[in-house]
Design a protein around this motif. Structure first.
Motif, mmCIF file in Angstrom:
data_model
loop_
_atom_site.group_PDB
_atom_site.id
_atom_site.type_symbol
_atom_site.label_atom_id
_atom_site.label_comp_id
_atom_site.label_asym_id
_atom_site.label_seq_id
_atom_site.Cartn_x
_atom_site.Cartn_y
_atom_site.Cartn_z
ATOM 1 N N ASP A 239 8.193 3.838 10.628
ATOM 2 C CA ASP A 239 7.817 2.487 11.049
ATOM 3 C C ASP A 239 6.457 2.089 10.494
ATOM 4 O OD1 ASP A 239 10.174 2.296 12.439
ATOM 5 O OD2 ASP A 239 9.306 2.979 14.336
ATOM 6 N N LYS A 240 5.507 3.030 10.476
ATOM 7 C CA LYS A 240 4.177 2.711 9.974
ATOM 8 C C LYS A 240 4.162 2.537 8.458
ATOM 9 C CE LYS A 240 1.433 4.798 13.664
ATOM 10 N NZ LYS A 240 0.362 5.769 13.992
ATOM 11 N N VAL A 241 5.100 3.168 7.768
ATOM 12 C CA VAL A 241 5.163 2.994 6.313
ATOM 13 C C VAL A 241 5.394 1.527 5.958
ATOM 14 C CG1 VAL A 241 6.533 3.522 4.257
ATOM 15 C CG2 VAL A 241 5.877 5.348 5.813
ATOM 16 N N PHE A 242 6.253 0.850 6.737
ATOM 17 C CA PHE A 242 6.541 -0.558 6.466
ATOM 18 C C PHE A 242 5.444 -1.472 7.014
ATOM 19 C CE2 PHE A 242 10.732 1.466 6.335
ATOM 20 C CZ PHE A 242 11.236 0.957 5.151
ATOM 21 N N ARG A 243 4.857 -1.086 8.152
ATOM 22 C CA ARG A 243 3.846 -1.948 8.763
ATOM 23 C C ARG A 243 2.495 -1.832 8.066
ATOM 24 N NH1 ARG A 243 5.869 -0.132 13.909
ATOM 25 N NH2 ARG A 243 4.022 1.182 14.097
ATOM 26 N N GLU A 244 2.139 -0.625 7.612
ATOM 27 C CA GLU A 244 0.830 -0.388 7.024
ATOM 28 C C GLU A 244 0.931 -0.185 5.517
ATOM 29 O OE1 GLU A 244 -1.063 2.758 9.075
ATOM 30 O OE2 GLU A 244 -0.758 1.895 11.069
ATOM 31 N N ARG A 245 1.696 -1.029 4.885
ATOM 32 C CA ARG A 245 1.892 -0.899 3.441
ATOM 33 C C ARG A 245 0.592 -1.172 2.679
ATOM 34 N NH1 ARG A 245 7.387 -3.243 0.733
ATOM 35 N NH2 ARG A 245 7.101 -2.477 -1.396
ATOM 36 N N GLU A 246 -0.178 -2.136 3.134
ATOM 37 C CA GLU A 246 -1.424 -2.471 2.450
ATOM 38 C C GLU A 246 -2.432 -1.337 2.561
ATOM 39 O OE1 GLU A 246 -3.758 -4.834 0.078
ATOM 40 O OE2 GLU A 246 -1.689 -5.195 0.732
ATOM 41 N N SER A 247 -2.565 -0.768 3.749
ATOM 42 C CA SER A 247 -3.499 0.353 3.909
ATOM 43 C C SER A 247 -3.028 1.579 3.125
ATOM 44 C CB SER A 247 -3.636 0.706 5.393
ATOM 45 O OG SER A 247 -2.400 1.129 5.942
ATOM 46 N N LEU A 248 -1.725 1.756 3.013
ATOM 47 C CA LEU A 248 -1.194 2.866 2.217
ATOM 48 C C LEU A 248 -1.577 2.707 0.748
ATOM 49 C CD1 LEU A 248 0.585 5.413 2.073
ATOM 50 C CD2 LEU A 248 2.565 3.923 1.808
ATOM 51 N N ASN A 249 -1.470 1.501 0.225
ATOM 52 C CA ASN A 249 -1.856 1.249 -1.172
ATOM 53 C C ASN A 249 -3.338 1.529 -1.394
ATOM 54 O OD1 ASN A 249 0.748 0.445 -1.813
ATOM 55 N ND2 ASN A 249 0.345 -1.707 -1.427
ATOM 56 N N SER A 250 -4.181 1.064 -0.460
ATOM 57 C CA SER A 250 -5.622 1.281 -0.618
ATOM 58 C C SER A 250 -5.978 2.767 -0.523
ATOM 59 C CB SER A 250 -6.388 0.485 0.441
ATOM 60 O OG SER A 250 -6.043 0.917 1.749
ATOM 61 N N ASN A 251 -5.293 3.519 0.330
ATOM 62 C CA ASN A 251 -5.563 4.959 0.429
ATOM 63 C C ASN A 251 -5.192 5.690 -0.857
ATOM 64 O OD1 ASN A 251 -6.476 4.662 3.051
ATOM 65 N ND2 ASN A 251 -4.491 5.132 3.961
ATOM 66 N N ILE A 252 -4.088 5.276 -1.466
ATOM 67 C CA ILE A 252 -3.665 5.901 -2.727
ATOM 68 C C ILE A 252 -4.682 5.606 -3.829
ATOM 69 C CG2 ILE A 252 -1.895 5.874 -4.525
ATOM 70 C CD1 ILE A 252 0.176 5.404 -2.335
ATOM 71 N N ARG B 125 3.105 10.980 -2.227
ATOM 72 C CA ARG B 125 3.830 11.897 -1.334
ATOM 73 C C ARG B 125 2.929 12.398 -0.205
ATOM 74 N NH1 ARG B 125 6.346 13.756 -6.259
ATOM 75 N NH2 ARG B 125 4.721 15.358 -6.491
ATOM 76 N N SER B 126 1.681 12.685 -0.541
ATOM 77 C CA SER B 126 0.752 13.174 0.477
ATOM 78 C C SER B 126 0.464 12.112 1.535
ATOM 79 C CB SER B 126 -0.557 13.619 -0.193
ATOM 80 O OG SER B 126 -1.502 14.012 0.779
ATOM 81 N N GLU B 127 0.255 10.865 1.107
ATOM 82 C CA GLU B 127 -0.054 9.800 2.058
ATOM 83 C C GLU B 127 1.164 9.435 2.908
ATOM 84 O OE1 GLU B 127 -2.918 8.440 2.771
ATOM 85 O OE2 GLU B 127 -3.993 9.666 1.321
ATOM 86 N N LEU B 128 2.348 9.456 2.324
ATOM 87 C CA LEU B 128 3.559 9.151 3.099
ATOM 88 C C LEU B 128 3.830 10.221 4.144
ATOM 89 C CD1 LEU B 128 6.033 7.774 0.409
ATOM 90 C CD2 LEU B 128 4.959 6.525 2.267
ATOM 91 N N GLY B 129 3.455 11.464 3.848
ATOM 92 C CA GLY B 129 3.663 12.525 4.829
ATOM 93 C C GLY B 129 2.794 12.392 6.064
ATOM 94 N N LYS B 130 1.785 11.519 6.021
ATOM 95 C CA LYS B 130 0.910 11.308 7.171
ATOM 96 C C LYS B 130 1.380 10.185 8.088
ATOM 97 C CE LYS B 130 -3.124 12.632 4.391
ATOM 98 N NZ LYS B 130 -4.431 12.165 3.863
ATOM 99 N N LEU B 131 2.404 9.432 7.657
ATOM 100 C CA LEU B 131 2.849 8.260 8.409
ATOM 101 C C LEU B 131 4.297 8.410 8.827
ATOM 102 C CD1 LEU B 131 1.341 5.434 6.143
ATOM 103 C CD2 LEU B 131 0.336 6.408 8.218
#
Length: 317
Positions: free
Chosen positions: A140-153, A131-137
């Motif tokens: 459109d970026k949630v779908f484009r930067e899915r890999e970076s989102l996983n690594s940040n989590i 929830r915290s990481e999704l609130g920063k994006l």
């Protein structure tokens, strides 16, 4: 004493034959003096209520009553299904998202005494971090930067789970569900983007075609002008050669005429030629016009020939 030990040993053997932690994972193993720990498992032993040691895979011995198996930790990679939850993106779009968490216990002591329920704690941490990481994006970026989102989590989970003896290996987002209206808007945006690309490609094709036609016309004009230039050069060269040939022929004729005049009876021949030209000129005048103006001594041909011959010879000598 010997009978008591024999009875205890027989009970231990029976328990070893009957007991299996794989068949009854919810139940802790009993202290049967002689224990066989399976591979990729760590059994935490307490002696009189205090941590004593961790049993390694294979044959182990414990003291009855004093030693007790308190925790059984699996050292294999554990897969945890993170339940679906709602999260709000940076552009205030509510998303329903779930995932899969892969982790492994590196320190059985910390996993046993650092947190009450390691898997539950990591699952809750994964949800809050998501929830915290999704609130920063934005959406459109949630779908484009899915890999970076996983690594940040994964990075955020490992920072907190280090005290629990747990290592998060990877986190994968399974599904992202958006509200129906937002989904329709996204579909319309995709269609508009595709139409835009088609229009741009069509305009670029038209431009390329026009450029090719213009280049073709330019090359054709250049080739035509070069052809005309070559034709004019060839024509001028031909005329120059013709004039040169005529001049050379005329000079040769004059030279031959002057040589002929110096010969014997040259004057008589020249007078004959002039007389012939005189008669021919008068005959041409009679053909071209009905009115002819003649000198008074037209009948005196010899006198006219003499008058014409003197300047003729003077000019040619």
């Amino acid at each position: 004493m010997f009978i008591l030990l024999s009875s205890c040993f027989s009970k231990v053997c029976l328990c070893m034959l009957d007991f299996s932690t794989r068949d009854r994972p919810s139940r802790l193993p009993m202290n049967t003096v002689i224990l066989f720990v399976p591979q990729q498992e760590a059994w935490v032993v307490e002696r009189m209520g205090r941590f004593h040691r961790i049993l390694e895979p294979g044959l182990n011995f414990l003291i009855p009553i004093l030693d007790r198996i308190r925790y059984v930790q699996s050292l294999k990679e554990i897969v945890i299904d993170v339940p679906e939850q709602s999260a709000v993106s940076l552009d205030n779009v509510t998303l329903q998202i779930d995932g899969v968490l892969y982790l492994r216990i590196l320190d059985p002591f910390k996993a046993s005494y650092g947190v009450e329920d390691p898997e539950y704690a990591v699952t809750q941490l994964a949800q809050t971090t998501m929830r915290s990481e999704l609130g920063k994006l934005t959406l459109d970026k949630v779908f484009r930067e899915r890999e970076s989102l996983n690594s940040n989590i994964v990075h955020s989970i490992n920072q907190a789970a280090d005290e629990w003896g747990i290592r998060c290996l990877r986190y994968e987002i399974k599904d992202i569900h958006v509200p129906p209206r937002v989904k329709e808007s996204m579909q319309m945006q995709v269609e508009a983007e595709r139409k835009k690309r088609a229009t741009v490609l069509e305009s670029e094709g038209t431009r390329e075609a026009a450029i090719n036609v213009a280049e073709g016309c330019k090359q054709a004009q250049i080739l035509a002008s070069e052809g005309q230039k070559a034709e004019q050069i060839n024509k001028a060269a031909g005329e120059a050669n013709a004039m040169l040939a005529k001049a050379e022929a005329k000079a040769k004729a004059i030279r031959l005429l002057s040589e002929a005049l110096t010969q014997q009876n040259g004057n008589a021949a020249a007078s004959l030629s002039v007389a012939e030209q005189y008669v021919s000129a008068f005959s041409n005048l009679a053909k071209e016009s009905n009115t002819i103006i003649l000198p008074s001594n037209t009948g005196d041909i010899s006198n006219m020939v003499t008058q014409v011959r003197v300047p003729y010879f003077t000019s040619h000598t």
